[in-house]
Design a protein around this motif. Structure first.
Motif, PDB file in Angstrom:
ATOM      1  N   LYS A 225      19.690  -4.358  21.880  1.00  0.00           N
ATOM      2  CA  LYS A 225      20.075  -3.305  22.819  1.00  0.00           C
ATOM      3  C   LYS A 225      21.147  -3.855  23.744  1.00  0.00           C
ATOM      4  O   LYS A 225      20.875  -4.674  24.614  1.00  0.00           O
ATOM      5  CB  LYS A 225      18.869  -2.811  23.624  1.00  0.00           C
ATOM      6  CG  LYS A 225      19.184  -1.606  24.487  1.00  0.00           C
ATOM      7  CD  LYS A 225      17.925  -1.043  25.131  1.00  0.00           C
ATOM      8  CE  LYS A 225      18.246   0.199  25.957  1.00  0.00           C
ATOM      9  NZ  LYS A 225      17.030   0.767  26.598  1.00  0.00           N
ATOM     10  N   THR A 228      21.307  -7.576  24.080  1.00  0.00           N
ATOM     11  CA  THR A 228      20.017  -8.251  24.259  1.00  0.00           C
ATOM     12  C   THR A 228      19.221  -8.166  22.965  1.00  0.00           C
ATOM     13  O   THR A 228      19.022  -7.082  22.416  1.00  0.00           O
ATOM     14  CB  THR A 228      19.199  -7.610  25.393  1.00  0.00           C
ATOM     15  OG1 THR A 228      19.891  -7.783  26.625  1.00  0.00           O
ATOM     16  CG2 THR A 228      17.817  -8.242  25.496  1.00  0.00           C
ATOM     17  N   ILE A 230      15.721  -8.528  20.994  1.00  0.00           N
ATOM     18  CA  ILE A 230      14.271  -8.510  21.203  1.00  0.00           C
ATOM     19  C   ILE A 230      13.598  -8.962  19.918  1.00  0.00           C
ATOM     20  O   ILE A 230      13.753  -8.336  18.861  1.00  0.00           O
ATOM     21  CB  ILE A 230      13.770  -7.099  21.593  1.00  0.00           C
ATOM     22  CG1 ILE A 230      14.467  -6.608  22.865  1.00  0.00           C
ATOM     23  CG2 ILE A 230      12.266  -7.120  21.789  1.00  0.00           C
ATOM     24  CD1 ILE A 230      15.660  -5.724  22.621  1.00  0.00           C
ATOM     25  N   THR A 232      10.102  -9.749  17.936  1.00  0.00           N
ATOM     26  CA  THR A 232       8.663  -9.436  17.941  1.00  0.00           C
ATOM     27  C   THR A 232       7.964 -10.271  16.885  1.00  0.00           C
ATOM     28  O   THR A 232       8.305 -10.210  15.695  1.00  0.00           O
ATOM     29  CB  THR A 232       8.429  -7.944  17.662  1.00  0.00           C
ATOM     30  OG1 THR A 232       9.148  -7.167  18.628  1.00  0.00           O
ATOM     31  CG2 THR A 232       6.948  -7.605  17.752  1.00  0.00           C
ATOM     32  N   LYS A 248      14.724 -18.901  19.947  1.00  0.00           N
ATOM     33  CA  LYS A 248      15.800 -18.675  20.917  1.00  0.00           C
ATOM     34  C   LYS A 248      16.977 -19.611  20.677  1.00  0.00           C
ATOM     35  O   LYS A 248      18.143 -19.222  20.847  1.00  0.00           O
ATOM     36  CB  LYS A 248      15.258 -18.841  22.339  1.00  0.00           C
ATOM     37  CG  LYS A 248      14.356 -17.687  22.778  1.00  0.00           C
ATOM     38  CD  LYS A 248      13.828 -17.902  24.191  1.00  0.00           C
ATOM     39  CE  LYS A 248      12.972 -16.716  24.639  1.00  0.00           C
ATOM     40  NZ  LYS A 248      12.425 -16.889  26.008  1.00  0.00           N
ATOM     41  N   GLU A 261      14.852 -11.841  24.304  1.00  0.00           N
ATOM     42  CA  GLU A 261      13.482 -11.610  24.752  1.00  0.00           C
ATOM     43  C   GLU A 261      12.551 -11.786  23.557  1.00  0.00           C
ATOM     44  O   GLU A 261      12.902 -11.436  22.428  1.00  0.00           O
ATOM     45  CB  GLU A 261      13.327 -10.197  25.321  1.00  0.00           C
ATOM     46  CG  GLU A 261      14.202  -9.906  26.533  1.00  0.00           C
ATOM     47  CD  GLU A 261      14.092  -8.455  26.992  1.00  0.00           C
ATOM     48  OE1 GLU A 261      13.266  -7.716  26.405  1.00  0.00           O
ATOM     49  OE2 GLU A 261      14.839  -8.069  27.908  1.00  0.00           O
ATOM     50  N   THR A 262      11.378 -12.334  23.802  1.00  0.00           N
ATOM     51  CA  THR A 262      10.378 -12.450  22.750  1.00  0.00           C
ATOM     52  C   THR A 262       9.093 -11.776  23.200  1.00  0.00           C
ATOM     53  O   THR A 262       8.770 -11.755  24.388  1.00  0.00           O
ATOM     54  CB  THR A 262      10.079 -13.928  22.400  1.00  0.00           C
ATOM     55  OG1 THR A 262       9.583 -14.591  23.574  1.00  0.00           O
ATOM     56  CG2 THR A 262      11.319 -14.640  21.894  1.00  0.00           C
ATOM     57  N   LYS A 263       8.374 -11.232  22.236  1.00  0.00           N
ATOM     58  CA  LYS A 263       7.086 -10.620  22.524  1.00  0.00           C
ATOM     59  C   LYS A 263       6.227 -10.673  21.273  1.00  0.00           C
ATOM     60  O   LYS A 263       6.727 -10.951  20.171  1.00  0.00           O
ATOM     61  CB  LYS A 263       7.255  -9.171  22.998  1.00  0.00           C
ATOM     62  CG  LYS A 263       7.891  -8.245  21.972  1.00  0.00           C
ATOM     63  CD  LYS A 263       8.021  -6.829  22.536  1.00  0.00           C
ATOM     64  CE  LYS A 263       8.613  -5.876  21.501  1.00  0.00           C
ATOM     65  NZ  LYS A 263       8.693  -4.487  22.023  1.00  0.00           N
TER      66      LYS A 263
END
Length: 405
Positions: A225, A228, A230, A232, A248, A261-263
């Motif tokens: 996005k 950025t 993301i 998962t 990363k 970002e990681t989740k």
């Protein structure tokens, strides 16, 4: 201008409808074959291996090789590049589901009919008997359902929410079906905007990241996005912080990535363990031995060395598996009931000469050894085997395979 994607069921007169759309719009057709060829060129993977990603059946080795996930990643990048470079395109086939849903100037079309209408088309256009046509339709529907579930998480490939329009061709008619698609393609709602074009750039970036991670042996879900990324993680990880750091570091090398970002996803707390592919090790090893306890223990010991393997207990099962799902390396016993190891070796080398075969036997003679090596065996080892010797032999076989590709 808009882009049209068309997904369809077998025997729904898709080819005729697509031709009518192309004739009316002047758009260019992009087929699955073209996307597969582009993905193969970008990745260096074999076109056949990439195209197998469309099939419902997943290789028994896939949890170790991630071959299907790597193929999908490269297919996404090939598709993203097409969308970035041009509009006025019609994508027809499996690849129509590759773009994310948020690209607003893509008109998503599904052509589908009920079984009776599809059987009628099969008989009229192909002269096909009903039973044979029905079998083909069920197999094709199975493949399409598995593909859509892989990409979209949807169990119904014909679900309304996946498309902007679903057209029953038989009741609508071929000409009117094409007209409806052309009319909707001209709708202001599917015109390109700054936002939809930005979504394509996000798609390209996410696809680049996904292929970069796949090349490093990782399999995670990737979205983008506005620069950025993301990530998962959908499988259980023993050292999550360490994995996040490694991901990363890899993603940070991709041009255009502004932030990462990681989740964890829904599958993170399930028992399935996250496995990174180590391309220095063979990921598609088949163990063939009728001594069940021995071969299961051997499989577990190889797993501890990050070498995944499938197990069969007789020669016939090995040959059946190889017909549709060739391993890279086979560890083969000689003395088995039914088809013995020498005959399995002979047939494997005739049909799949690129498979490296390591003989592992407790009963072989010098003559057996000479016969096996003449037939093309990579190595001839005796039981009980030192696991380190076997591991090094597997690595050497894997290196030979990689160097020959």
């Amino acid at each position: 201008m808009s882009v049209i994607t068309i997904f369809n069921g077998l025997f729904c007169e898709t080819g005729v409808v697509v031709k009518r759309v192309l004739d009316s719009t002047g758009y260019r057709l992009i087929t699955d074959q073209e996307i597969v060829a582009d993905a193969a060129r970008l990745s260096g993977m074999d076109e056949g291996k990439i195209a197998r990603a469309f099939q419902a059946g997943t290789s028994v080795f896939n949890k170790f090789s991630h071959e299907k996930e790597r193929a999908v990643a490269w297919l996404r990048l090939a598709m993203a590049n097409k969308l970035l470079d041009a509009d006025r395109l019609v994508f027809s086939g499996y690849t129509s589901h590759l773009p994310p849903a948020n690209i607003g100037h893509i008109l998503k079309v599904c052509l589908i009919d009920d079984m009776k209408a599809r059987l009628a088309v099969a008989e009229r256009e192909e002269g096909m008997a009903e039973k044979h046509a029905q079998k083909l339709i069920h197999k094709d529907d199975e493949d399409r359902a598995a593909w859509v579930e892989t990409l979209k998480g949807a169990t119904d490939p014909w679900a309304q929410y996946l498309y902007d329009m679903i057209v029953p061709v038989a009741s609508t008619g071929v000409d009117r079906s094409a007209e409806l698609i052309v009319e909707q393609a001209g709708n202001e709602a599917v015109k390109a905007t700054k936002s939809s074009l930005a979504s394509i750039r996000d798609f390209v970036l996410a696809a680049k990241v996904e292929t970069m991670l796949a090349a490093e042996g990782h399999n995670v879900q990737v979205a983008a996005k506005r620069g950025t990324i993301i990530l998962t993680i959908n499988k259980n990880v023993l050292m999550l912080d360490r994995l996040e750091k490694e991901l990363k570091e890899i993603v940070g090398r991709v041009e255009g990535v502004a932030a990462i970002e990681t989740k964890v996803g829904k599958g993170f707390h399930q028992s399935d363990i996250y496995r990174k592919v180590d391309f220095e090790l063979p990921s598609k090893v088949l163990l063939v031995d009728d001594e069940r306890e021995f071969v299961q223990t051997l499989s577990e010991r190889l797993m501890l060395r990050d070498m995944g393997s499938a197990v069969v207990y007789d020669g016939e099962s090995a040959l059946n598996l190889i017909e549709n799902d060739a391993p890279e390396v086979m560890i083969l016993d000689l003395k088995m009931p039914g088809i013995d190891g020498i005959e399995v070796l002979r047939r494997v080398k005739q049909s799949r000469p690129d498979v490296e075969v390591i003989i592992l036997t407790g009963h072989g003679s010098d003559q057996d050894r000479d016969t096996c090596m003449q037939l093309g065996a990579f190595a001839y080892l005796h039981k009980p085997v030192n696991i380190d010797v076997l591991s090094e032999t597997l690595k050497a076989a894997n290196e030979k395979i990689r160097n020959s590709n």
